[in-house]
Design a protein around this motif. Sequence first.
Motif, PDB file in Angstrom:
ATOM      1  N   MET A 150       0.754  -1.412   0.110  1.00  0.00           N
ATOM      2  CA  MET A 150       0.086   0.010  -0.040  1.00  0.00           C
ATOM      3  C   MET A 150       0.804   1.338   0.047  1.00  0.00           C
ATOM      4  SD  MET A 150      -3.380   1.293   1.357  1.00  0.00           S
ATOM      5  CE  MET A 150      -4.219   0.870   2.595  1.00  0.00           C
ATOM      6  N   ALA A 151       0.302   2.357  -0.655  1.00  0.00           N
ATOM      7  CA  ALA A 151       0.820   3.431  -0.666  1.00  0.00           C
ATOM      8  C   ALA A 151       2.288   3.808  -0.927  1.00  0.00           C
ATOM      9  CB  ALA A 151       0.642   4.066   0.782  1.00  0.00           C
ATOM     10  N   ARG A 152       2.555   3.317  -2.085  1.00  0.00           N
ATOM     11  CA  ARG A 152       4.171   3.343  -2.388  1.00  0.00           C
ATOM     12  C   ARG A 152       3.992   3.927  -3.810  1.00  0.00           C
ATOM     13  NH1 ARG A 152       8.798   2.501  -5.136  1.00  0.00           N
ATOM     14  NH2 ARG A 152       7.204   1.754  -6.570  1.00  0.00           N
ATOM     15  N   ALA A 153       4.604   5.200  -4.224  1.00  0.00           N
ATOM     16  CA  ALA A 153       4.699   5.704  -5.340  1.00  0.00           C
ATOM     17  C   ALA A 153       3.084   5.737  -6.134  1.00  0.00           C
ATOM     18  CB  ALA A 153       5.711   5.205  -6.503  1.00  0.00           C
ATOM     19  N   SER A 154       2.205   6.168  -5.503  1.00  0.00           N
ATOM     20  CA  SER A 154       0.746   5.807  -5.592  1.00  0.00           C
ATOM     21  C   SER A 154       0.730   6.548  -6.993  1.00  0.00           C
ATOM     22  CB  SER A 154      -0.215   5.988  -4.758  1.00  0.00           C
ATOM     23  OG  SER A 154       0.288   7.233  -4.022  1.00  0.00           O
ATOM     24  N   GLN A 155       1.324   7.750  -7.131  1.00  0.00           N
ATOM     25  CA  GLN A 155       1.205   8.950  -8.187  1.00  0.00           C
ATOM     26  C   GLN A 155       1.450   8.229  -9.785  1.00  0.00           C
ATOM     27  OE1 GLN A 155      -0.931  11.179  -6.548  1.00  0.00           O
ATOM     28  NE2 GLN A 155       0.192  12.650  -7.596  1.00  0.00           N
ATOM     29  N   THR A 156       2.517   7.698  -9.659  1.00  0.00           N
ATOM     30  CA  THR A 156       3.153   6.839 -10.761  1.00  0.00           C
ATOM     31  C   THR A 156       2.143   5.681 -11.155  1.00  0.00           C
ATOM     32  OG1 THR A 156       5.416   7.383 -10.484  1.00  0.00           O
ATOM     33  CG2 THR A 156       4.904   5.485 -11.769  1.00  0.00           C
ATOM     34  N   GLU A 157       1.868   4.971 -10.116  1.00  0.00           N
ATOM     35  CA  GLU A 157       1.097   3.800 -10.147  1.00  0.00           C
ATOM     36  C   GLU A 157      -0.376   4.291 -10.916  1.00  0.00           C
ATOM     37  OE1 GLU A 157       0.548   2.100  -6.306  1.00  0.00           O
ATOM     38  OE2 GLU A 157      -0.895   0.527  -7.181  1.00  0.00           O
ATOM     39  N   THR A 158      -0.875   5.437 -10.388  1.00  0.00           N
ATOM     40  CA  THR A 158      -2.231   6.022 -11.073  1.00  0.00           C
ATOM     41  C   THR A 158      -2.130   6.277 -12.430  1.00  0.00           C
ATOM     42  OG1 THR A 158      -2.568   6.948  -8.772  1.00  0.00           O
ATOM     43  CG2 THR A 158      -3.899   7.674 -10.568  1.00  0.00           C
ATOM     44  N   ALA A 159      -0.680   6.915 -12.878  1.00  0.00           N
ATOM     45  CA  ALA A 159      -0.644   7.254 -14.268  1.00  0.00           C
ATOM     46  C   ALA A 159      -0.407   6.053 -15.310  1.00  0.00           C
ATOM     47  CB  ALA A 159       0.512   8.281 -14.522  1.00  0.00           C
ATOM     48  N   VAL A 160       0.065   5.102 -14.922  1.00  0.00           N
ATOM     49  CA  VAL A 160       0.591   3.840 -15.420  1.00  0.00           C
ATOM     50  C   VAL A 160      -0.753   3.143 -15.608  1.00  0.00           C
ATOM     51  CG1 VAL A 160       1.730   1.542 -15.369  1.00  0.00           C
ATOM     52  CG2 VAL A 160       2.678   3.751 -14.794  1.00  0.00           C
ATOM     53  N   LEU A 161      -1.411   2.916 -14.563  1.00  0.00           N
ATOM     54  CA  LEU A 161      -2.801   2.168 -14.654  1.00  0.00           C
ATOM     55  C   LEU A 161      -3.680   2.939 -15.491  1.00  0.00           C
ATOM     56  CD1 LEU A 161      -3.319   0.614 -11.003  1.00  0.00           C
ATOM     57  CD2 LEU A 161      -2.671  -0.526 -13.057  1.00  0.00           C
ATOM     58  N   GLY A 162      -3.827   4.130 -15.296  1.00  0.00           N
ATOM     59  CA  GLY A 162      -4.788   4.720 -16.118  1.00  0.00           C
ATOM     60  C   GLY A 162      -4.505   4.886 -17.690  1.00  0.00           C
ATOM     61  N   ALA A 163      -3.448   4.745 -17.962  1.00  0.00           N
ATOM     62  CA  ALA A 163      -3.005   4.884 -19.383  1.00  0.00           C
ATOM     63  C   ALA A 163      -3.144   3.542 -19.970  1.00  0.00           C
ATOM     64  CB  ALA A 163      -1.475   5.505 -19.556  1.00  0.00           C
ATOM     65  N   LEU A 164      -2.812   2.510 -19.123  1.00  0.00           N
ATOM     66  CA  LEU A 164      -3.070   1.229 -19.686  1.00  0.00           C
ATOM     67  C   LEU A 164      -4.572   0.915 -19.783  1.00  0.00           C
ATOM     68  CD1 LEU A 164      -0.619  -0.914 -17.962  1.00  0.00           C
ATOM     69  CD2 LEU A 164      -0.565  -0.164 -20.205  1.00  0.00           C
ATOM     70  N   SER A 165      -5.414   1.680 -18.957  1.00  0.00           N
ATOM     71  CA  SER A 165      -7.092   1.656 -18.901  1.00  0.00           C
ATOM     72  C   SER A 165      -7.469   1.765 -20.132  1.00  0.00           C
ATOM     73  CB  SER A 165      -7.510   2.321 -17.847  1.00  0.00           C
ATOM     74  OG  SER A 165      -7.781   3.520 -18.232  1.00  0.00           O
ATOM     75  N   VAL A 166      -6.827   2.621 -20.953  1.00  0.00           N
ATOM     76  CA  VAL A 166      -7.359   3.262 -22.163  1.00  0.00           C
ATOM     77  C   VAL A 166      -6.813   2.260 -23.339  1.00  0.00           C
ATOM     78  CG1 VAL A 166      -7.029   5.248 -24.259  1.00  0.00           C
ATOM     79  CG2 VAL A 166      -7.024   5.637 -21.578  1.00  0.00           C
ATOM     80  N   MET A 167      -5.775   1.677 -23.374  1.00  0.00           N
ATOM     81  CA  MET A 167      -5.271   0.889 -24.220  1.00  0.00           C
ATOM     82  C   MET A 167      -4.048  -0.048 -23.793  1.00  0.00           C
ATOM     83  SD  MET A 167      -3.487   2.448 -27.564  1.00  0.00           S
ATOM     84  CE  MET A 167      -4.985   3.345 -28.128  1.00  0.00           C
ATOM     85  N   PRO A 168      -3.694  -1.150 -24.030  1.00  0.00           N
ATOM     86  CA  PRO A 168      -2.873  -2.017 -23.756  1.00  0.00           C
ATOM     87  C   PRO A 168      -1.248  -1.360 -24.415  1.00  0.00           C
ATOM     88  CG  PRO A 168      -4.285  -3.386 -24.185  1.00  0.00           C
ATOM     89  CD  PRO A 168      -4.752  -1.955 -24.537  1.00  0.00           C
ATOM     90  N   MET A 169      -0.083  -1.105 -23.823  1.00  0.00           N
ATOM     91  CA  MET A 169       0.923  -0.919 -24.660  1.00  0.00           C
ATOM     92  C   MET A 169       2.427  -1.310 -23.920  1.00  0.00           C
ATOM     93  SD  MET A 169       0.355   3.366 -24.077  1.00  0.00           S
ATOM     94  CE  MET A 169      -1.056   3.476 -23.249  1.00  0.00           C
ATOM     95  N   THR A 170       3.332  -1.125 -24.377  1.00  0.00           N
ATOM     96  CA  THR A 170       4.521  -1.413 -23.945  1.00  0.00           C
ATOM     97  C   THR A 170       4.988  -0.352 -22.890  1.00  0.00           C
ATOM     98  OG1 THR A 170       6.009  -0.459 -25.608  1.00  0.00           O
ATOM     99  CG2 THR A 170       5.326  -2.638 -25.880  1.00  0.00           C
ATOM    100  N   GLY A 171       6.207  -0.491 -22.108  1.00  0.00           N
ATOM    101  CA  GLY A 171       6.516   0.328 -21.237  1.00  0.00           C
ATOM    102  C   GLY A 171       7.084   1.525 -21.882  1.00  0.00           C
ATOM    103  N   TYR A 172       7.677   1.391 -23.187  1.00  0.00           N
ATOM    104  CA  TYR A 172       8.201   2.485 -23.954  1.00  0.00           C
ATOM    105  C   TYR A 172       7.016   3.367 -24.418  1.00  0.00           C
ATOM    106  CZ  TYR A 172      11.196   4.393 -27.503  1.00  0.00           C
ATOM    107  OH  TYR A 172      11.998   5.444 -28.299  1.00  0.00           O
ATOM    108  N   ALA A 173       6.098   2.723 -24.958  1.00  0.00           N
ATOM    109  CA  ALA A 173       4.890   3.433 -25.366  1.00  0.00           C
ATOM    110  C   ALA A 173       4.093   4.272 -24.602  1.00  0.00           C
ATOM    111  CB  ALA A 173       3.939   2.555 -26.144  1.00  0.00           C
ATOM    112  N   LEU A 174       4.138   3.642 -23.380  1.00  0.00           N
ATOM    113  CA  LEU A 174       3.751   4.426 -22.143  1.00  0.00           C
ATOM    114  C   LEU A 174       4.299   5.671 -21.744  1.00  0.00           C
ATOM    115  CD1 LEU A 174       1.586   3.108 -20.187  1.00  0.00           C
ATOM    116  CD2 LEU A 174       3.203   1.785 -18.845  1.00  0.00           C
ATOM    117  N   ARG A 175       5.641   5.596 -21.746  1.00  0.00           N
ATOM    118  CA  ARG A 175       6.337   6.740 -21.680  1.00  0.00           C
ATOM    119  C   ARG A 175       5.900   7.909 -22.627  1.00  0.00           C
ATOM    120  NH1 ARG A 175      11.655   9.263 -22.352  1.00  0.00           N
ATOM    121  NH2 ARG A 175      11.356  11.311 -21.206  1.00  0.00           N
ATOM    122  N   GLU A 176       5.829   7.334 -23.917  1.00  0.00           N
ATOM    123  CA  GLU A 176       5.635   8.232 -24.927  1.00  0.00           C
ATOM    124  C   GLU A 176       4.316   8.871 -24.931  1.00  0.00           C
ATOM    125  OE1 GLU A 176       6.743   6.690 -28.681  1.00  0.00           O
ATOM    126  OE2 GLU A 176       8.375   7.759 -28.744  1.00  0.00           O
ATOM    127  N   ALA A 177       3.304   7.977 -24.569  1.00  0.00           N
ATOM    128  CA  ALA A 177       1.964   8.499 -24.294  1.00  0.00           C
ATOM    129  C   ALA A 177       1.719   9.368 -23.078  1.00  0.00           C
ATOM    130  CB  ALA A 177       1.069   7.145 -23.928  1.00  0.00           C
TER     131      ALA A 177
END
Lengths: 193, 193
Positions: free
Chosen positions: A1-28
């Motif tokens: 619980m409660a570790r880097a929750s902000q990054t977690e939110t951004a990553v999960l949020g982006a993946l909720s729109v569409m699946p992608m690679t870590g690299y694409a995640l960063r670009e998105a």
Amino acid sequence: MARASQTETAVLGALSVMPMTGYALREAIRDVLGHFWSESFGQIYPALAELERQGRVRRTGSGRTGASTFAITPSGQARLKELLGGPIQQVPPRNGLMLRLFFGRQLGPQACRSLVLAARAEAQMRLAQLEAIRHEPPEEETAEDRPYWLLTVSAGEHAARAAIDWADEALAALDQLERPAGGPRPGQERNTR
Amino acid sequence: MARASQTETAVLGALSVMPMTGYALREAIRDVLGHFWSESFGQIYPALAELERQGRVRRTGSGRTGASTFAITPSGQARLKELLGGPIQQVPPRNGLMLRLFFGRQLGPQACRSLVLAARAEAQMRLAQLEAIRHEPPEEETAEDRPYWLLTVSAGEHAARAAIDWADEALAALDQLERPAGGPRPGQERNTR
DNA sequence: AATATCATGTAACATGTTACATGATTGG
DNA sequence: CCAATCATGTAACATGTTACATGATATT
């Protein structure tokens, strides 16, 4: 619980729109959330590894060798909602421009003018970019997300316009400082505009 | 060279207005620069020690035992000007509210409304504080700094007003999202999930 | 005398960036 | 084949907060 929750939110949020690679995640994140968010590889990859360990995302070994597309799992969806509903932790303010202007007497009106002009130009560029985004033709898959996205675009536009208005006012004030309008009249400084 | 130059700037800048203790420095930064800057003890004390080692500030052992008032030296004045003239390094954006709204579909219009309302209330409070600062009677010793200080106050006011205007617009947009304008029109009522 | 506030400093932790090492795939 | 780009990951470093330890001074 409660570790880097902000990054977690951004990553999960982006993946909720569409699946992608870590690299694409960063670009998105850079291209789409860039006006109000940022993440670096050094954050994204560890976050993905941790999320995978927790079963919030899974690797779908598609595409090329060595590359993995990440998709959000139902558990990840739940976690995302939890994170989005949770408290907003804001970063302590650190505005370098304001810091300089606050001690502007040490710099003098001319140098301050340059700073404000640069800020104005930057705001104008940001505004143009945001207006371009607003007028981009909407895509089918993201139609339901769009109204929310436009809220953030609108916030950026309001902020940029405010920055431009402020800059014009500040430039006028700095001019006043340099040549004290037709002889020194104390107790008079009004905002033109 | 080039270590924690932002904290250095804030500390030297504050000491250029008047000498004070590390403790007072923190209070001054919190109370006066609070709208756009922050420093913690964990930053201030090491920075003061380093600045003293470099001869930018000196301890004037005034007041009580164990407390030291720090004053800026000519070398410190020069360094301050150098820092103020140097490049502005801005923090990467991280706006928790925008991140939530961007993925707002996961939350639904109601929860988003609450977020926007809270942001509006916060901006309104900030605006009131800034207007109070603007109308504070100017002190003699800081008369020359005041025009510059007012620039930063003005920036805060513009930003706060922009936030309020945006919030009102956003609330209207979220209302539209909830009840899709004038009864169900085919191909239109999809956002109820 | 007790409590609150002023004051200094440090250590542990959290967060985040940059640079590097490594390799696959694609397009010319 | 060669360069550019896609892709993953780690290590070193920079920055910054929080909590704690310690004690002086002022207030009641």
